[in-house]
Design a protein around this motif. Sequence first.
Motif, PDB file in Angstrom:
ATOM      1  N   GLU A  15       0.833  -1.193   0.000  1.00 41.72           N
ATOM      2  CA  GLU A  15       0.000   0.000   0.000  1.00 41.72           C
ATOM      3  C   GLU A  15       0.882   1.263   0.000  1.00 41.72           C
ATOM      4  OE1 GLU A  15      -2.525   3.080   0.900  1.00 41.72           O
ATOM      5  OE2 GLU A  15      -1.294   2.347   2.547  1.00 41.72           O
ATOM      6  N   HIS A  16       1.900   1.261   0.842  1.00 47.02           N
ATOM      7  CA  HIS A  16       2.810   2.417   0.875  1.00 47.02           C
ATOM      8  C   HIS A  16       3.624   2.528  -0.412  1.00 47.02           C
ATOM      9  CE1 HIS A  16       2.741   4.394   4.910  1.00 47.02           C
ATOM     10  NE2 HIS A  16       2.049   3.296   5.201  1.00 47.02           N
ATOM     11  N   GLY A  17       3.928   1.363  -1.007  1.00 45.18           N
ATOM     12  CA  GLY A  17       4.662   1.385  -2.272  1.00 45.18           C
ATOM     13  C   GLY A  17       3.826   2.007  -3.385  1.00 45.18           C
ATOM     14  N   LYS A  18       2.542   1.696  -3.344  1.00 41.55           N
ATOM     15  CA  LYS A  18       1.626   2.183  -4.376  1.00 41.55           C
ATOM     16  C   LYS A  18       1.292   3.660  -4.154  1.00 41.55           C
ATOM     17  CE  LYS A  18      -0.971  -1.545  -5.540  1.00 41.55           C
ATOM     18  NZ  LYS A  18      -2.122  -2.424  -5.365  1.00 41.55           N
ATOM     19  N   ARG A  19       1.007   3.991  -2.895  1.00 39.36           N
ATOM     20  CA  ARG A  19       0.594   5.379  -2.571  1.00 39.36           C
ATOM     21  C   ARG A  19       1.472   5.920  -1.450  1.00 39.36           C
ATOM     22  NH1 ARG A  19      -4.051   3.166  -4.459  1.00 39.36           N
ATOM     23  NH2 ARG A  19      -4.202   1.827  -2.647  1.00 39.36           N
ATOM     24  N   PRO A  20       2.702   6.254  -1.794  1.00 37.74           N
ATOM     25  CA  PRO A  20       3.619   6.700  -0.737  1.00 37.74           C
ATOM     26  C   PRO A  20       3.157   8.015  -0.093  1.00 37.74           C
ATOM     27  CG  PRO A  20       4.607   6.963  -2.906  1.00 37.74           C
ATOM     28  CD  PRO A  20       3.336   6.225  -3.111  1.00 37.74           C
ATOM     29  N   ARG A  21       3.342   8.109   1.225  1.00 38.74           N
ATOM     30  CA  ARG A  21       3.027   9.347   1.944  1.00 38.74           C
ATOM     31  C   ARG A  21       4.190  10.331   1.777  1.00 38.74           C
ATOM     32  NH1 ARG A  21       0.120   5.395   2.113  1.00 38.74           N
ATOM     33  NH2 ARG A  21      -1.099   4.716   3.918  1.00 38.74           N
ATOM     34  N   ASN A  22       3.840  11.599   1.901  1.00 36.30           N
ATOM     35  CA  ASN A  22       4.861  12.663   1.846  1.00 36.30           C
ATOM     36  C   ASN A  22       5.736  12.554   0.601  1.00 36.30           C
ATOM     37  OD1 ASN A  22       4.133  13.741   4.498  1.00 36.30           O
ATOM     38  ND2 ASN A  22       4.984  11.809   5.262  1.00 36.30           N
ATOM     39  N   PHE A  23       5.101  12.141  -0.497  1.00 30.54           N
ATOM     40  CA  PHE A  23       5.830  12.014  -1.769  1.00 30.54           C
ATOM     41  C   PHE A  23       5.851  13.397  -2.410  1.00 30.54           C
ATOM     42  CE2 PHE A  23       6.301  10.628  -6.258  1.00 30.54           C
ATOM     43  CZ  PHE A  23       7.443   9.872  -6.099  1.00 30.54           C
ATOM     44  N   ARG A  24       6.746  14.235  -1.912  1.00 35.46           N
ATOM     45  CA  ARG A  24       6.787  15.643  -2.334  1.00 35.46           C
ATOM     46  C   ARG A  24       8.090  16.261  -1.856  1.00 35.46           C
ATOM     47  NH1 ARG A  24       5.964  18.072   2.636  1.00 35.46           N
ATOM     48  NH2 ARG A  24       4.915  16.726   4.124  1.00 35.46           N
ATOM     49  N   GLU A  25       8.391  17.396  -2.444  1.00 41.79           N
ATOM     50  CA  GLU A  25       9.502  18.208  -1.928  1.00 41.79           C
ATOM     51  C   GLU A  25       8.945  19.061  -0.797  1.00 41.79           C
ATOM     52  OE1 GLU A  25      12.635  19.746  -3.691  1.00 41.79           O
ATOM     53  OE2 GLU A  25      12.702  18.439  -5.452  1.00 41.79           O
ATOM     54  N   VAL A  26       9.640  19.095   0.303  1.00 45.83           N
ATOM     55  CA  VAL A  26       9.193  19.873   1.452  1.00 45.83           C
ATOM     56  C   VAL A  26       9.328  21.358   1.143  1.00 45.83           C
ATOM     57  CG1 VAL A  26       9.797  20.518   3.824  1.00 45.83           C
ATOM     58  CG2 VAL A  26       9.691  18.097   3.154  1.00 45.83           C
ATOM     59  N   GLU A  27       8.243  22.099   1.407  1.00 49.80           N
ATOM     60  CA  GLU A  27       8.301  23.548   1.189  1.00 49.80           C
ATOM     61  C   GLU A  27       9.216  24.179   2.226  1.00 49.80           C
ATOM     62  OE1 GLU A  27       4.792  26.375   0.646  1.00 49.80           O
ATOM     63  OE2 GLU A  27       4.088  24.469  -0.235  1.00 49.80           O
ATOM     64  N   GLY A  28      10.059  25.052   1.765  1.00 56.79           N
ATOM     65  CA  GLY A  28      10.984  25.720   2.689  1.00 56.79           C
ATOM     66  C   GLY A  28      12.019  24.781   3.272  1.00 56.79           C
ATOM     67  N   ALA A  29      12.343  23.728   2.528  1.00 53.68           N
ATOM     68  CA  ALA A  29      13.322  22.752   3.028  1.00 53.68           C
ATOM     69  C   ALA A  29      14.679  23.423   3.230  1.00 53.68           C
ATOM     70  CB  ALA A  29      13.449  21.601   2.035  1.00 53.68           C
ATOM     71  N   ASN A  30      15.362  23.058   4.303  1.00 55.04           N
ATOM     72  CA  ASN A  30      16.712  23.581   4.502  1.00 55.04           C
ATOM     73  C   ASN A  30      17.779  22.485   4.484  1.00 55.04           C
ATOM     74  OD1 ASN A  30      15.936  22.508   6.911  1.00 55.04           O
ATOM     75  ND2 ASN A  30      15.923  24.451   8.039  1.00 55.04           N
ATOM     76  N   ARG A  31      17.353  21.250   4.233  1.00 52.68           N
ATOM     77  CA  ARG A  31      18.309  20.150   4.039  1.00 52.68           C
ATOM     78  C   ARG A  31      17.794  19.260   2.919  1.00 52.68           C
ATOM     79  NH1 ARG A  31      21.029  19.103   8.966  1.00 52.68           N
ATOM     80  NH2 ARG A  31      21.571  21.141   9.792  1.00 52.68           N
ATOM     81  N   ARG A  32      18.694  18.746   2.111  1.00 54.71           N
ATOM     82  CA  ARG A  32      18.282  17.780   1.099  1.00 54.71           C
ATOM     83  C   ARG A  32      19.461  16.865   0.769  1.00 54.71           C
ATOM     84  NH1 ARG A  32      15.708  20.228  -3.232  1.00 54.71           N
ATOM     85  NH2 ARG A  32      16.064  18.433  -4.551  1.00 54.71           N
ATOM     86  N   ALA A  33      19.144  15.653   0.344  1.00 54.84           N
ATOM     87  CA  ALA A  33      20.196  14.737  -0.115  1.00 54.84           C
ATOM     88  C   ALA A  33      19.593  13.725  -1.078  1.00 54.84           C
ATOM     89  CB  ALA A  33      20.844  14.022   1.064  1.00 54.84           C
ATOM     90  N   ASP A  34      20.396  13.295  -2.016  1.00 50.92           N
ATOM     91  CA  ASP A  34      19.980  12.268  -2.970  1.00 50.92           C
ATOM     92  C   ASP A  34      20.479  10.910  -2.498  1.00 50.92           C
ATOM     93  OD1 ASP A  34      18.881  14.155  -4.672  1.00 50.92           O
ATOM     94  OD2 ASP A  34      20.779  14.471  -5.726  1.00 50.92           O
ATOM     95  N   GLY A  35      19.680   9.911  -2.751  1.00 48.91           N
ATOM     96  CA  GLY A  35      20.113   8.537  -2.530  1.00 48.91           C
ATOM     97  C   GLY A  35      20.130   7.835  -3.874  1.00 48.91           C
ATOM     98  N   TYR A  36      21.147   7.047  -4.113  1.00 45.24           N
ATOM     99  CA  TYR A  36      21.278   6.406  -5.413  1.00 45.24           C
ATOM    100  C   TYR A  36      21.707   4.963  -5.226  1.00 45.24           C
ATOM    101  CZ  TYR A  36      22.929   5.392 -10.102  1.00 45.24           C
ATOM    102  OH  TYR A  36      23.115   4.819 -11.326  1.00 45.24           O
ATOM    103  N   ASN A  37      21.013   4.059  -5.883  1.00 45.90           N
ATOM    104  CA  ASN A  37      21.403   2.649  -5.852  1.00 45.90           C
ATOM    105  C   ASN A  37      21.964   2.271  -7.218  1.00 45.90           C
ATOM    106  OD1 ASN A  37      21.641  -0.087  -5.766  1.00 45.90           O
ATOM    107  ND2 ASN A  37      19.638  -0.467  -4.848  1.00 45.90           N
ATOM    108  N   PRO A  38      23.295   2.207  -7.328  1.00 45.34           N
ATOM    109  CA  PRO A  38      23.905   1.976  -8.638  1.00 45.34           C
ATOM    110  C   PRO A  38      23.583   0.605  -9.216  1.00 45.34           C
ATOM    111  CG  PRO A  38      25.569   1.942  -6.908  1.00 45.34           C
ATOM    112  CD  PRO A  38      24.288   2.341  -6.255  1.00 45.34           C
ATOM    113  N   LEU A  39      23.130  -0.322  -8.375  1.00 45.36           N
ATOM    114  CA  LEU A  39      22.779  -1.653  -8.876  1.00 45.36           C
ATOM    115  C   LEU A  39      21.615  -1.575  -9.845  1.00 45.36           C
ATOM    116  CD1 LEU A  39      22.971  -4.087  -5.860  1.00 45.36           C
ATOM    117  CD2 LEU A  39      24.376  -4.031  -7.922  1.00 45.36           C
ATOM    118  N   CYS A  40      20.644  -0.721  -9.521  1.00 44.45           N
ATOM    119  CA  CYS A  40      19.429  -0.714 -10.334  1.00 44.45           C
ATOM    120  C   CYS A  40      19.150   0.648 -10.944  1.00 44.45           C
ATOM    121  CB  CYS A  40      18.235  -1.144  -9.498  1.00 44.45           C
ATOM    122  SG  CYS A  40      18.023  -0.152  -8.029  1.00 44.45           S
ATOM    123  N   GLY A  41      19.905   1.663 -10.555  1.00 45.36           N
ATOM    124  CA  GLY A  41      19.660   2.985 -11.104  1.00 45.36           C
ATOM    125  C   GLY A  41      18.562   3.739 -10.361  1.00 45.36           C
ATOM    126  N   ASP A  42      18.038   3.137  -9.291  1.00 44.25           N
ATOM    127  CA  ASP A  42      16.997   3.825  -8.532  1.00 44.25           C
ATOM    128  C   ASP A  42      17.578   5.056  -7.848  1.00 44.25           C
ATOM    129  OD1 ASP A  42      15.178   2.046  -9.317  1.00 44.25           O
ATOM    130  OD2 ASP A  42      14.934   1.036  -7.392  1.00 44.25           O
TER     131      ASP A  42
END
Lengths: 150, 409
Positions: A15-42
């Motif tokens: 259910e969470h995979g299909k309809r993830p919560r908080n699937f958005r950029e946070v307004e006024g965010a002051n921290r961010r980071a990317d996560g990358y899985n080189p095995l699959c390109g995710d």
Amino acid sequence: MSSDLQDLYQEVVLEHGKRPRNFREVEGANRRADGYNPLCGDQLTVTLRMDGDVIKDVGFVGQGCAISRASASLMTGAVKELSRADAERLFELVHKLVMEGPEGLDMEALGKLAVLSGVNAFPARVKCASLAWHALRAALEGKESSVSTE
Amino acid sequence: MSGAPFDVARVRADFPILHQEVRGRPLVYLDSAATTQKPQAVIDALVRYYTHDNANVHRGVHALSERSTQAYEGARERIREFINARDTKEIIFVRGCTEAINLVAQSFGRSKVGPGDEVLITAMEHHSDIVPWQMLCQQVGATLKMLPVDERGDLRLEQLEANLTERTRLLAVTHVSNALGTVNPVRDIVKRAHAKGVPVLVDGAQALAHFRVDVQDLDCDFYAFSGHKMFGPTGIGVLYGKASVLESMPPWQGGGDMILTVTMEKTVYNRLPYRFEAGTPDISGAIGLAAAMDYLDTVGLDAISAHDQELLEYGTRALEGVPGLRLFSRARERSGVLSFLMEDVHAHDVGTILDREGVAIRAGHHCAQPLLSCFGVAATVRASLAMYNTHEDIDALVRGLHKVREVFA
């Protein structure tokens, strides 16, 4: 379906995979980071709004499998209003859960995240489950660069 | 068995690894584009070599060294014959296709590609035929250009001439796409590149398990391939190069075997092919690869090709019957690969569920991220075929995909 597959793809995970919560950029965010899985390109991006030491808002965007999306979605629900130290402690718990299984863990502290216990039987999927958490930790550390599961 | 009708049951009997259960189900191996399984004849050749003949090559005066040198050089001759090269000095042993391409990039590339020059590759290359060229271009200040693909997964060959400029020093193109299975008309591409004075390297990693390759007929300047993707061992590969081109290239790695004499002042390099084979080579690997070629000829490459094509057609029809499945392998000419996605289900989730059904596929970007980005996806499911696969294997795959639908209903 085999029982370990059932444990992996529990209703809550699907259910969470299909309809993830908080699937958005946070307004006024002051921290961010990317996560990358080189095995699959995710790839996903976690954004945070911190008030001092406390996570006031958290969201994620990007693409991934059911496991990585569900884990990210559950994470955003679990770490809101947590201090940085508490969020990192929770990551330690989740990491132990998916690496070693639920034995001896404080399941109460894990709350809803306990549904990730099925990942333990699938070593190839541990990186999916921990991708968002690695990005969260990098964001908490204030690292701007992309983190990798490798 | 050559000339006899293709008997897949008999072929399967030659591959001991296929006869096992994984996760309580009979193994269905559909990941041969990653690596093929090995017939008993190849396994036996390795065991025989280490049991009876092991010694270093080109050095000893003793009997074992003579035998191992003979077997190693015999393998080189077998490979020359298999791909129809003119001379054994055109057969360079390397670790694999990746190393072969790196050799060309660093030896040919560093000596012939300069600032402002161009190297042309295509959008369907494996990362191993992209990154060595990126590294070279950075080192010498050259530009890397990419020939695009169309929506079916064919190269946009109508743009080839426009991309071959007077600054183009090399064209590198894959014979068969590892991610889609597209077979490129390499002979025609080489002809057109040569007409513009541009030499061509062909990445043959995915070709030799499926059809006959004749390097003289293709007329390519380089042809690179790996043993382990054509039923041979890992750790051995071949760079074929035209003697005239290889002769003009400086050595790449330095060490033993690639020299004639060494003093502190000066080293005299060995002749071809040894000039490009520094250090003790993978002797058993070369012998195993020759055994794999013997095996391919015993079964018969024409029969293998026909079986592969029939299986690909059967697989295409079967996958098209799965609701919500998007097939990416749609090129004019294809070989060995069925790349697809299921609606609303990520490739990794498909892979995990199939694995629980005993079906081994690959889920991911297949080391071809530029190609997948052309299709707007980050990952696909890839079922890849080899001579030992059957209709039953495809049926098991389709049953597994229906399971995926159930889980993600």
